[in-house]
Design a protein around this motif. Structure first.
Motif, mmCIF file in Angstrom:
data_model
loop_
_atom_site.group_PDB
_atom_site.id
_atom_site.type_symbol
_atom_site.label_atom_id
_atom_site.label_comp_id
_atom_site.label_asym_id
_atom_site.label_seq_id
_atom_site.Cartn_x
_atom_site.Cartn_y
_atom_site.Cartn_z
ATOM 1 N N ASN A 130 17.734 3.526 11.492
ATOM 2 C CA ASN A 130 16.835 3.163 12.704
ATOM 3 C C ASN A 130 14.950 3.013 12.410
ATOM 4 N N ALA A 131 15.210 3.288 10.784
ATOM 5 C CA ALA A 131 13.290 2.657 10.325
ATOM 6 C C ALA A 131 12.995 3.361 9.390
ATOM 7 N N LEU A 132 12.306 2.307 9.234
ATOM 8 C CA LEU A 132 12.022 2.640 7.911
ATOM 9 C C LEU A 132 9.902 2.764 7.145
ATOM 10 N N VAL A 133 11.099 3.992 6.745
ATOM 11 C CA VAL A 133 9.382 5.478 7.032
ATOM 12 C C VAL A 133 8.750 5.308 5.268
ATOM 13 N N ALA A 134 7.415 5.101 5.163
ATOM 14 C CA ALA A 134 6.805 5.593 4.497
ATOM 15 C C ALA A 134 7.364 7.223 4.070
ATOM 16 N N THR A 135 7.342 6.973 1.944
ATOM 17 C CA THR A 135 7.105 8.013 1.253
ATOM 18 C C THR A 135 6.582 8.085 0.282
ATOM 19 N N ALA A 136 5.905 7.049 0.113
ATOM 20 C CA ALA A 136 4.891 7.607 -0.506
ATOM 21 C C ALA A 136 3.875 6.438 -0.505
ATOM 22 N N LEU A 137 2.071 6.779 -1.312
ATOM 23 C CA LEU A 137 0.791 5.641 -0.843
ATOM 24 C C LEU A 137 0.260 5.603 -1.857
ATOM 25 N N ASP A 138 -0.188 4.572 -2.398
ATOM 26 C CA ASP A 138 -1.063 4.211 -3.267
ATOM 27 C C ASP A 138 -2.895 4.354 -2.504
ATOM 28 N N VAL A 139 -2.880 5.403 -2.683
ATOM 29 C CA VAL A 139 -4.597 5.663 -2.708
ATOM 30 C C VAL A 139 -5.795 4.764 -2.548
ATOM 31 N N GLU A 140 -5.917 4.488 -4.508
ATOM 32 C CA GLU A 140 -6.335 3.590 -4.768
ATOM 33 C C GLU A 140 -6.064 1.882 -3.905
ATOM 34 N N ARG A 141 -5.270 1.855 -3.987
ATOM 35 C CA ARG A 141 -5.022 0.099 -3.271
ATOM 36 C C ARG A 141 -5.013 0.522 -1.962
ATOM 37 N N PHE A 142 -4.754 1.752 -1.222
ATOM 38 C CA PHE A 142 -5.306 1.507 0.198
ATOM 39 C C PHE A 142 -6.838 1.444 0.171
ATOM 40 N N TRP A 143 -7.369 2.754 -0.884
ATOM 41 C CA TRP A 143 -8.895 2.179 -0.281
ATOM 42 C C TRP A 143 -10.223 1.262 -0.343
ATOM 43 N N GLU A 144 -9.224 0.371 -2.186
ATOM 44 C CA GLU A 144 -9.654 -0.980 -2.004
ATOM 45 C C GLU A 144 -9.328 -1.590 -0.780
ATOM 46 N N VAL A 180 1.100 -1.300 0.236
ATOM 47 C CA VAL A 180 -0.090 -0.479 0.320
ATOM 48 C C VAL A 180 0.901 1.043 -0.109
ATOM 49 N N ALA A 181 1.932 1.354 0.122
ATOM 50 C CA ALA A 181 3.102 2.267 0.861
ATOM 51 C C ALA A 181 4.227 2.210 0.029
ATOM 52 N N ALA A 182 5.286 3.277 -0.361
ATOM 53 C CA ALA A 182 6.319 2.101 -0.628
ATOM 54 C C ALA A 182 7.141 3.137 0.904
ATOM 55 N N PHE A 183 8.360 2.396 0.951
ATOM 56 C CA PHE A 183 9.695 2.977 2.530
ATOM 57 C C PHE A 183 10.363 2.670 1.936
ATOM 58 N N ALA A 184 11.547 3.881 2.545
ATOM 59 C CA ALA A 184 12.910 4.277 2.846
ATOM 60 C C ALA A 184 13.727 3.875 3.898
ATOM 61 N N PRO A 185 14.896 3.566 4.229
ATOM 62 C CA PRO A 185 15.216 3.299 5.372
ATOM 63 C C PRO A 185 15.334 4.894 5.839
ATOM 64 N N ALA A 186 15.856 4.738 7.561
ATOM 65 C CA ALA A 186 15.841 6.683 7.425
ATOM 66 C C ALA A 186 17.110 6.187 8.850
ATOM 67 N N ALA A 187 17.360 7.255 9.114
ATOM 68 C CA ALA A 187 17.564 8.006 10.448
ATOM 69 C C ALA A 187 17.194 8.841 10.562
ATOM 70 N N VAL A 188 16.285 8.983 11.938
ATOM 71 C CA VAL A 188 15.226 9.314 12.771
ATOM 72 C C VAL A 188 15.686 9.507 13.737
ATOM 73 N N THR A 189 15.440 10.779 13.956
ATOM 74 C CA THR A 189 15.459 11.289 15.922
ATOM 75 C C THR A 189 14.745 12.316 16.041
ATOM 76 N N VAL A 190 14.631 12.375 16.798
ATOM 77 C CA VAL A 190 12.923 13.013 17.944
ATOM 78 C C VAL A 190 13.676 14.085 19.049
ATOM 79 N N GLU A 191 13.400 15.199 18.360
ATOM 80 C CA GLU A 191 12.967 16.627 19.318
ATOM 81 C C GLU A 191 12.625 16.142 20.465
#
Length: 329
Positions: free
Chosen positions: A301-315, A248-259
């Protein structure tokens, strides 16, 4: 195939309600527990809402376990009367909850359930991350025993005007979870916000019998969540959909910190770096801001969503809703 076991940690919440209906309506998932946290309303209300939803959906065998009423630092306030209304469920009216919530605390339940089924349970966090952080802090090995840890919150692909509520409500908890040593699957509001319950979707919901008339359509149409012709975003349902079908979504590896302090720098000038929260332009991100390096050269430290297949999501989502609507009559 065996259904995937999930624990849903949530703060119902209109889009939490839509997410829970999706989880119970899709045969790919087995909901082994619902844990609640303060967020869209105070803990007493989010727990009562989870119980009412469980009763309405006919899933009374699934335990509902209340968790944290405040942030790790003790200073979080629920957003009473915000976009989800005072009750947290807008104008939705559901039967009184029965049976009562389970004994114990959400963090303990999460730990016990994961240890009872090592490598099998996906933990999906749809609200502030306090319960998850408490579980991880008490049992650091937990992150090695979950099948996946999915977080709805943050913003990872573009700057946002303010930190996302889920992370800003308890920044310390979010920082602990992202730093726990397990790659988090993170779906940010930047991507999940692309799935909107527009007029055509609501019309389909309303045609789904009692489920559609009494729960789905009112959740999507509540005035506090108005979104014009596009309709409101259904963030939390996106996280559940990605567990059911990661495509449903595309994901990419990322380094994420939270302030957490609101005082550190982070201009986002490095290539691939996004400071996604209020104050970013001035180099003073607010607590709850995510600082993201997509596809880092070093550890992720994360795999973050970068895109969403909206049609597939609603189906996927509407099919699950129809399936559950047929069961409920």
């Amino acid at each position: 195939m065996t259904a995937r076991k999930v624990i849903i940690d949530c703060d119902p919440g209109l889009d939490d309600a839509l997410a829970l209906v999706l989880a119970f309506g899709d045969p790919e998932l087995e909901v082994v527990g619902i844990t609640t946290v303060a967020g869209n309303a105070a803990l007493e209300r989010t727990t009562a809402n989870a119980l009412r939803l469980r009763a309405f959906l006919g899933t009374g065998e699934v335990p509902v376990v209340p968790g944290s009423s405040h942030a790790l630092t003790g200073n979080r306030l629920a957003r009473e009367g915000g976009p989800h209304g005072v009750s947290g469920l807008g104008a939705v009216t559901l039967p009184e909850p029965s049976p009562p919530p389970a004994d114990g605390h959400a963090a303990g339940f999460i730990t016990e359930a994961v240890r009872a089924h090592p490598g099998e349970v996906t933990l999906v966090a749809l609200g502030p991350l306090t319960n998850v952080a408490l579980a991880v802090r008490a049992a650091p090995d937990l992150v090695d025993q979950v099948r996946d840890l999915v977080v709805l919150g943050g913003s990872y692909t573009r700057p946002a005007p303010a930190p996302d509520f889920n992370l800003a409500a308890d920044p310390e908890a979010a920082a602990l979870v992202f730093g726990a040593g397990r790659a988090v699957t993170a779906l940010g509001v930047d991507v999940a916000g692309r799935a909107r319950a527009g007029r055509a979707v609501v019309a389909e919901m309303r045609a789904m019998g009692r489920l559609g008339r009494e729960l789905l359509a009112p959740c999507a149409e509540f005035p506090g969540r108005a979104g014009g012709d596009e309709g409101p975003a259904v963030y939390d349902a996106c996280a559940i959909a990605c567990v059911i079908n990661p495509e449903v979504a595309a994901f990419a590896p990322a380094a994420v910190t939270v302030e957490t302090s609101g005082s550190s720098g982070g201009s986002g000038s490095a290539e691939g770096t996004h400071v996604t929260g209020a104050g970013a332009a001035a180099g003073r991100p607010l607590p709850g801001t995510t600082v993201t390096v997509l596809r880092p050269a070093g550890p992720a430290n994360a795999l973050v969503a970068t895109a969403l297949d909206v049609e597939r999501f609603w189906e996927l989502t509407l099919n699950a809703y129809r399936r559950l609507a047929l069961r409920l009559g």
